[in-house]
Scaffold this active site. Structure first.
Site, mmCIF file in Angstrom:
data_model
loop_
_atom_site.group_PDB
_atom_site.id
_atom_site.type_symbol
_atom_site.label_atom_id
_atom_site.label_comp_id
_atom_site.label_asym_id
_atom_site.label_seq_id
_atom_site.Cartn_x
_atom_site.Cartn_y
_atom_site.Cartn_z
ATOM 1 N N GLU A 225 37.535 50.074 51.519
ATOM 2 C CA GLU A 225 37.830 48.562 51.736
ATOM 3 C C GLU A 225 39.064 48.428 52.191
ATOM 4 O O GLU A 225 39.842 48.760 51.292
ATOM 5 C CB GLU A 225 37.260 47.905 50.339
ATOM 6 C CG GLU A 225 37.617 46.559 50.394
ATOM 7 C CD GLU A 225 37.133 45.527 49.022
ATOM 8 O OE1 GLU A 225 36.752 44.742 49.178
ATOM 9 O OE2 GLU A 225 37.463 46.274 47.797
ATOM 10 N N LYS B 206 42.968 35.100 32.725
ATOM 11 C CA LYS B 206 44.099 35.966 33.122
ATOM 12 C C LYS B 206 44.023 36.069 34.416
ATOM 13 O O LYS B 206 43.445 36.726 35.196
ATOM 14 C CB LYS B 206 44.180 37.321 32.310
ATOM 15 C CG LYS B 206 45.362 37.989 32.517
ATOM 16 C CD LYS B 206 45.995 38.438 33.513
ATOM 17 C CE LYS B 206 45.472 39.315 34.554
ATOM 18 N NZ LYS B 206 46.304 39.651 35.818
ATOM 19 N N GLU C 147 48.617 38.077 38.707
ATOM 20 C CA GLU C 147 50.401 37.771 38.494
ATOM 21 C C GLU C 147 50.739 37.638 39.830
ATOM 22 O O GLU C 147 52.220 37.090 40.052
ATOM 23 C CB GLU C 147 50.660 38.972 37.891
ATOM 24 C CG GLU C 147 50.753 40.308 38.698
ATOM 25 C CD GLU C 147 49.604 41.195 38.552
ATOM 26 O OE1 GLU C 147 49.567 42.375 39.018
ATOM 27 O OE2 GLU C 147 48.540 40.545 38.223
ATOM 28 N N CYS D 217 36.482 39.485 49.628
ATOM 29 C CA CYS D 217 35.399 40.522 49.785
ATOM 30 C C CYS D 217 34.091 40.062 50.350
ATOM 31 O O CYS D 217 33.199 40.927 50.562
ATOM 32 C CB CYS D 217 35.013 40.449 48.042
ATOM 33 S SG CYS D 217 34.318 38.926 47.505
ATOM 34 N N SER E 137 38.365 44.718 42.590
ATOM 35 C CA SER E 137 37.923 45.794 43.292
ATOM 36 C C SER E 137 36.962 46.593 42.537
ATOM 37 O O SER E 137 36.964 46.339 41.464
ATOM 38 C CB SER E 137 39.341 46.684 43.551
ATOM 39 O OG SER E 137 39.910 47.219 42.357
ATOM 40 N N PHE F 95 43.911 37.888 43.268
ATOM 41 C CA PHE F 95 44.842 37.013 44.053
ATOM 42 C C PHE F 95 44.266 36.650 45.154
ATOM 43 O O PHE F 95 44.870 35.374 45.625
ATOM 44 C CB PHE F 95 45.968 38.179 44.563
ATOM 45 C CG PHE F 95 45.642 38.760 45.599
ATOM 46 C CD1 PHE F 95 45.695 38.558 47.102
ATOM 47 C CD2 PHE F 95 45.155 40.315 45.540
ATOM 48 C CE1 PHE F 95 45.295 39.170 48.048
ATOM 49 C CE2 PHE F 95 44.924 41.111 46.622
ATOM 50 C CZ PHE F 95 45.035 40.585 47.789
#
Length: 500
Positions: free
Chosen positions: A385, A173, A176, A281, A226, A149
């Site tokens: 994180e 993909k 969402e 990240c 992640s 995202f």
């Protein structure tokens, strides 16, 4: 309410699952759209469309492929504001940050425009009597990308432009949580002339992900997200015989030596820790202050942090927007509220922030920036994180102590050193265990013609993403040995061929 659909075979497709997920405006907390979740059958339809398209696309000339990509780059340039607005509306980051995201993604499109140069093979003539050997790279087939995202436009562009330039077809993909930007990217690719079925989107959740990972016609999968999910993606992809590159999480350290310009270091710590609300990240989440720099540096960071303007991303005055969801905001807050009990000093506490101007933002997913000092390495705020606007400061007496601390992290994505000492910087870049290193650069994300990727638990798989590694990931090598014998030659020889 608008529904964001799949894109299969060159057109929008609502799908068959009758399942939908909410898409929020993080600045207001209101659901403004919904996204269709793919069924197994929807994923199968997308892969089938990609398989059919591969038969012809893989044979299309490099000249035609690059012509389409040049046109695509033109369309992206013309629509960059529009794409940035979609990112801001669904992710929450400020418009200038969203524009930067689009620009960095376009770097990979530009790299893909030069694919003819990158796919040149090698030739060795006369390796033996009348024998030549050449090496070539060819596409894999149907490949897939699963993207996060936090960069809904940039990370997809890290993947599919190179993949299709190399002759593959692609199933994307996206997250969402903010699917509109990637959907628009695919629409523009179609407008640029990319044939139907070459680039497809399936929206959704774990159902879509698992079907991609197990589908026998998907030969390679790229992932950014992640660490736990990256590990899962790698294991499932390998189980089903696929090539995989899975980029995981991070805890990026910024080492500040006593000779550094502390005002500059403080500025860059603010930019790297709190930009995009810390949801990246490559964010700096730990500053390692060496020697007697700590008190002064923390004071300078705190002074700057308290003056940051936080508000909706579409307000030009905002420097930081909201987090992606209310649940994620609450999780970020928990690290700050629990920090003191675990031994940290809370210098700046942003957990109580609310935004009430404009009034519709009162229920937005906002949190202020937080600064934690003297954080023990045993504290959750250091170990995990957080993926939010929380900066930890850790003290170290010496460079050796600091490098040992950094290298003991289970992650190794990016790191930086701030110093005026070239020898110290050179030593650091050789000794630090991370895939990307900045010298007086806090977020060392490589330009498009170098590759992005970390070490240790920040990367699962053999290839980094984009750059030459990306091209190698989306192609496979073939070696051709050729001999055109003289018509007068003949005879039978059953011996093993030797190079003589």
């Amino acid at each position: 309410m608008r529904t964001i659909t799949h894109w299969i075979g060159g057109k929008p497709v609502e799908g068959t699952s009758d399942r939908y997920g909410p898409v929020y405006n993080p600045a207001t907390g209101a659901q403004e759209k919904q996204v269709a979740f793919a069924s197994v059958e929807d994923v199968d339809a997308a892969v089938a469309a990609a398989s059919d398209a591969y038969e012809t696309w893989s044979q299309v000339s490099l000249a035609k492929r690059t012509g389409i990509l040049f046109k695509y780059r033109e369309l992206l340039d013309a629509r960059r504001d529009e794409i940035a607005e979609l990112i801001t509306a669904e992710h929450g980051k400020v418009h200038s940050d969203a524009l930067g995201e689009v620009a960095r993604g376009m770097e990979i499109v530009e790299l893909a425009c030069g694919i003819a140069e990158k796919l040149k093979g090698e030739l060795s003539t006369q390796v033996s009597g009348g024998v030549d050997v050449s090496s070539i790279r060819q596409p894999l087939g149907v490949v897939a990308g699963i993207t996060p995202f936090n960069f809904p436009a940039m990370v997809p562009m890290w993947m599919f432009p190179l993949a299709v330039a190399c002759g593959n077809t692609f199933v994307l993909k996206p997250s969402e949580k903010d699917p509109s930007a990637s959907f628009r990217l695919v629409e523009l690719a179609s407008e640029a002339g990319l044939p139907d079925g070459v680039l497809n989107i399936v929206q959704g959740d774990k159902v879509a992900v698992d079907r991609i990972l197990e589908h026998p016609d998907v030969v390679a999968v790229s992932f950014v997200g992640s660490t736990p999910i990256a590990r899962y993606i790698q294991a499932r992809a390998i189980e089903h015989g696929k090539r995989v590159q899975a980029l995981g999480g991070a805890k990026n350290h910024m080492l500040v030596l006593p000779d550094a310009d502390l005002d500059y270091a403080a500025d860059q710590a603010i930019n790297a820790a709190y930009g995009s609300a810390g949801e990246r990240c490559m964010a700096v989440s730990v500053v390692v202050a060496v020697g007697d720099t700590g008190d002064t540096l923390v004071g300078k960071i705190a002074e700057r942090a308290k003056n940051l303007r936080i508000g909706p991303g579409n307000d030009p005055a905002s420097e930081m927007g909201p987090l992606i969801t209310g649940e994620h905001r609450d999780k970020v807050v928990s690290y700050v509220t629990g920090a003191a009990a675990q031994g940290a000093e809370v210098v700046v506490d942003g957990t109580g922030l609310t935004v009430e101007d404009p009034p519709e933002c009162a229920n937005g997913f906002f949190v202020g920036v937080s600064l934690l000092d003297k954080v023990p390495v045993t504290a959750d705020a250091y170990k995990d994180e957080i993926f939010g606007p929380v900066l930890c400061v850790v003290r170290a007496e010496t460079y050796d102590e600091a490098i040992k601390l950094i290298n003991s992290s289970r992650w190794g994505n990016g790191t930086a050193i701030f110093t005026r000492d070239g020898g110290a910087a050179r030593r650091f870049q050789l000794e630090v265990q991370a895939g990307m290193v900045g010298v007086n650069v806090p977020i060392p994300v490589p330009v498009g013609y170098h590759s992005f990727g970390g070490w240790k638990e920040s990367l699962f798989g053999d290839h980094h993403i984009y750059g030459n590694d990306g091209i190698h990931f989306y192609t496979r090598g073939k070696v051709v040995t050729t001999r055109w014998p003289d018509p007068s030659e003949g005879g039978i020889n059953l011996g093993f061929p030797s190079h003589s």
